[in-house]
Design a protein around this motif. Structure first.
Motif, mmCIF file in Angstrom:
data_model
loop_
_atom_site.group_PDB
_atom_site.id
_atom_site.type_symbol
_atom_site.label_atom_id
_atom_site.label_comp_id
_atom_site.label_asym_id
_atom_site.label_seq_id
_atom_site.Cartn_x
_atom_site.Cartn_y
_atom_site.Cartn_z
ATOM 1 N N ARG A 88 0.764 -1.353 0.213
ATOM 2 C CA ARG A 88 0.055 0.019 0.007
ATOM 3 C C ARG A 88 0.725 1.385 0.097
ATOM 4 N N GLU A 89 1.908 1.357 0.649
ATOM 5 C CA GLU A 89 2.868 2.505 0.892
ATOM 6 C C GLU A 89 3.434 2.724 -0.456
ATOM 7 N N GLN A 90 3.960 1.735 -1.237
ATOM 8 C CA GLN A 90 4.728 1.701 -2.341
ATOM 9 C C GLN A 90 3.523 2.168 -3.469
ATOM 10 N N ARG A 91 2.550 1.758 -3.478
ATOM 11 C CA ARG A 91 1.504 2.433 -4.247
ATOM 12 C C ARG A 91 1.323 3.639 -4.458
ATOM 13 N N LYS A 92 1.333 4.341 -3.254
ATOM 14 C CA LYS A 92 1.337 5.717 -3.029
ATOM 15 C C LYS A 92 2.127 6.734 -4.183
ATOM 16 N N ALA A 93 3.312 5.968 -4.314
ATOM 17 C CA ALA A 93 4.501 6.772 -5.139
ATOM 18 C C ALA A 93 4.230 6.495 -6.560
ATOM 19 N N LEU A 94 3.362 5.559 -6.895
ATOM 20 C CA LEU A 94 2.970 5.149 -8.315
ATOM 21 C C LEU A 94 1.775 5.977 -8.519
ATOM 22 N N ILE A 95 0.993 6.660 -7.725
ATOM 23 C CA ILE A 95 -0.182 7.546 -7.979
ATOM 24 C C ILE A 95 0.585 8.605 -8.809
ATOM 25 N N PHE A 185 2.515 18.942 -13.570
ATOM 26 C CA PHE A 185 3.764 19.309 -12.701
ATOM 27 C C PHE A 185 3.334 20.153 -11.382
ATOM 28 N N LYS A 186 2.552 20.923 -11.636
ATOM 29 C CA LYS A 186 1.919 21.596 -10.267
ATOM 30 C C LYS A 186 1.280 20.760 -9.359
ATOM 31 N N LYS A 187 0.347 19.964 -10.014
ATOM 32 C CA LYS A 187 -0.467 18.915 -9.225
ATOM 33 C C LYS A 187 0.679 18.071 -8.378
ATOM 34 N N ALA A 188 1.085 17.382 -9.262
ATOM 35 C CA ALA A 188 2.365 16.652 -8.719
ATOM 36 C C ALA A 188 3.048 17.295 -7.592
ATOM 37 N N TRP A 189 3.604 18.227 -7.745
ATOM 38 C CA TRP A 189 4.608 19.134 -6.588
ATOM 39 C C TRP A 189 3.830 19.363 -5.499
ATOM 40 N N LYS A 190 2.425 19.648 -5.755
ATOM 41 C CA LYS A 190 1.634 19.975 -4.320
ATOM 42 C C LYS A 190 1.302 18.721 -3.631
ATOM 43 N N LEU A 191 1.031 17.709 -4.426
ATOM 44 C CA LEU A 191 0.762 16.441 -3.558
ATOM 45 C C LEU A 191 1.643 15.473 -3.059
ATOM 46 N N LYS A 192 2.929 15.626 -3.506
ATOM 47 C CA LYS A 192 4.052 14.763 -3.209
ATOM 48 C C LYS A 192 4.237 14.624 -1.767
ATOM 49 N N ASP A 193 4.348 15.634 -1.183
ATOM 50 C CA ASP A 193 4.576 15.878 0.481
ATOM 51 C C ASP A 193 3.105 15.121 1.347
ATOM 52 N N LYS A 194 2.112 15.167 0.779
ATOM 53 C CA LYS A 194 0.889 14.523 1.107
ATOM 54 C C LYS A 194 1.037 12.848 1.220
ATOM 55 N N TYR A 195 1.550 12.472 0.080
ATOM 56 C CA TYR A 195 1.372 11.057 -0.114
ATOM 57 C C TYR A 195 2.837 10.198 0.215
ATOM 58 N N LEU A 196 3.825 10.950 0.164
ATOM 59 C CA LEU A 196 5.242 10.536 0.269
ATOM 60 C C LEU A 196 5.994 10.670 1.558
ATOM 61 N N LYS A 197 6.651 9.720 1.965
ATOM 62 C CA LYS A 197 7.153 10.239 3.225
ATOM 63 C C LYS A 197 8.834 9.566 3.042
ATOM 64 N N GLY A 198 9.572 10.037 4.062
ATOM 65 C CA GLY A 198 11.147 9.444 3.938
ATOM 66 C C GLY A 198 11.887 9.573 2.773
ATOM 67 N N ASP A 199 12.443 8.423 2.590
ATOM 68 C CA ASP A 199 13.488 8.541 1.473
ATOM 69 C C ASP A 199 12.443 8.661 0.254
ATOM 70 N N SER A 200 11.237 7.976 0.132
ATOM 71 C CA SER A 200 10.433 8.010 -1.165
ATOM 72 C C SER A 200 10.370 9.480 -1.385
ATOM 73 N N ASN A 201 9.836 10.427 -0.599
ATOM 74 C CA ASN A 201 9.517 11.726 -0.521
ATOM 75 C C ASN A 201 10.859 12.581 -0.990
ATOM 76 N N LYS A 202 12.193 12.111 -0.552
ATOM 77 C CA LYS A 202 13.179 12.716 -0.634
ATOM 78 C C LYS A 202 13.740 12.486 -2.265
ATOM 79 N N ALA A 203 13.414 11.128 -2.604
ATOM 80 C CA ALA A 203 13.902 10.627 -4.047
ATOM 81 C C ALA A 203 13.058 11.360 -5.149
ATOM 82 N N TYR A 204 11.746 11.447 -4.729
ATOM 83 C CA TYR A 204 10.962 12.159 -5.864
ATOM 84 C C TYR A 204 10.992 13.473 -5.909
ATOM 85 N N THR A 205 10.998 14.147 -5.013
ATOM 86 C CA THR A 205 11.024 15.582 -4.839
ATOM 87 C C THR A 205 12.572 15.905 -5.597
#
Length: 344
Positions: A88-95, A185-205
């Motif tokens: 479930r957690e990994q799927r958030k990054a695929l959103i 890109f505006k949508k993804a940048w806005k939502l990334k901190d809501k869905y992703l935590k830790g290294d997944s957030n850092k990597a995607y950001t």
């Protein structure tokens, strides 16, 4: 750390196995020497990623649009297989990837409507992936006019974006596509901190921020090189997000008086210096080279995240672009060396 390593070891192993099926340089050499489209399809059938998609079709009766759809469907098939495997957690990054694919599908349908090409049906898209779309793909793919196309999206976030473009003076396909990209890109940048935590957030950001920077640079170049767009209008094509390239640097790039001046300015930019670029032959080549380096370093820096998945799917996109290019080259009977030159 050990729990994170264990959590991502399975998906990393699966993606590594899928990555082994990507075409290599020697495969493109072989493909470039094929003389007919049926030969091209037979070559695809020898690859585990494409064989299931083409197995039920007679290569002699597939037209260009159908072949192109099946090749593109390989990306969605790969996405779906990875999605099923993730927790479930990994799927958030695929959103965020599904957001991007959805935007690209709309652009793909839009191109056919705008150019009045009605070969595209969309029926071959992976069923698992299609269920997760927020758009009615079947209706979009049968649209015949821009009014009909835009009205089908009336209950989605895409409607006001496309309607606003339609209401401008003589909008082009480029205008529609640019505004769809900016929205994503505006949508993804806005939502990334809501869905992703830790290294997944850092990597995607890091990955998303650098990609936005590079796309802004590429669009400035294309606006000046191919479209001769006035600097004042280029600002409307810029994603309003800065990462390593600051706003004042973007302004300086936009306000250059020529492509040569733009290239000169780019030589002192962060990306050219940080990634050891010594020569800029074309911005398209620079963009691809830098993105490959960025995805690779992102994967190395954040191995226990979704970075390996993101790199694989990017490499898959590159493969699909190359295969659709080769398909066109074979149709026009270009020589092998000429075909390979288009794949650089």
């Amino acid at each position: 750390m050990s729990n994170n390593l264990l959590s991502y070891s399975g998906i990393t192993t699966k993606v590594k196995a899928m990555e082994s099926n990507l075409f290599k340089n020697e495969d493109y050499v072989k493909i470039s020497n094929l003389e007919t489209v049926p030969e091209f399809i037979n070559f695809l059938k020898s690859n585990p990623s494409y064989e299931p998609l083409f197995s039920g079709y007679d290569e002699g009766y597939l037209h260009r649009g159908q072949i192109e759809e099946l090749i593109i469907n390989s990306l969605f098939d790969s996405f779906s297989r990875i999605y099923r495997f993730c927790n479930r957690e990994q799927r958030k990054a695929l959103i965020f990837l599904s957001f991007r694919f959805e935007t690209n599908i709309i652009k793909y349908c839009l191109q056919h409507v705008h150019n009045q090409e009605y070969e595209y049906k969309g029926s071959n898209f992976d069923a698992f992936f299609s269920k997760r779309l927020k758009i009615n793909l079947e209706q979009l793919s049968t649209s015949r006019t821009m009014d009909e196309f835009i009205n089908i999206l009336k209950d989605t976030d895409y409607y006001p974006i496309l309607k606003a473009v339609q209401n401008t003076n003589n909008p082009t396909l480029f205008d529609y596509e640019m505004q769809l990209d900016i929205y994503y890109f505006k949508k993804a940048w806005k939502l990334k901190d809501k869905y992703l935590k830790g290294d997944s957030n850092k990597a995607y950001t890091e990955l998303l921020g650098k990609k936005i920077d590079l796309l802004n640079i590429l669009w400035i170049y294309r606006s000046k090189k191919y479209y001769d767009i006035d600097s004042s209008k280029i600002y409307s094509y810029i994603i309003p997000i800065s990462y390593k390239i600051k706003k004042k640097e973007i302004t300086a790039l936009i306000e250059t008086n020529s492509v040569d001046e733009l290239i000169t300015l780019m030589h002192s930019s962060y990306y050219v210096r940080a990634y050891g670029i010594t020569e800029i032959n074309s911005f398209e080549s620079l963009y691809r080279t830098l993105l490959i380096k960025i995805y690779k370093s992102n994967k190395q820096k954040y191995p226990n995240s979704m970075a390996p998945v993101q790199q694989f799917l990017y490499l898959k996109e590159i493969e699909i672009d190359k295969l659709t290019t080769v398909l066109e080259c074979i149709r026009y009977k270009l020589q092998p060396d000429e075909i390979l030159s288009y794949l650089q």
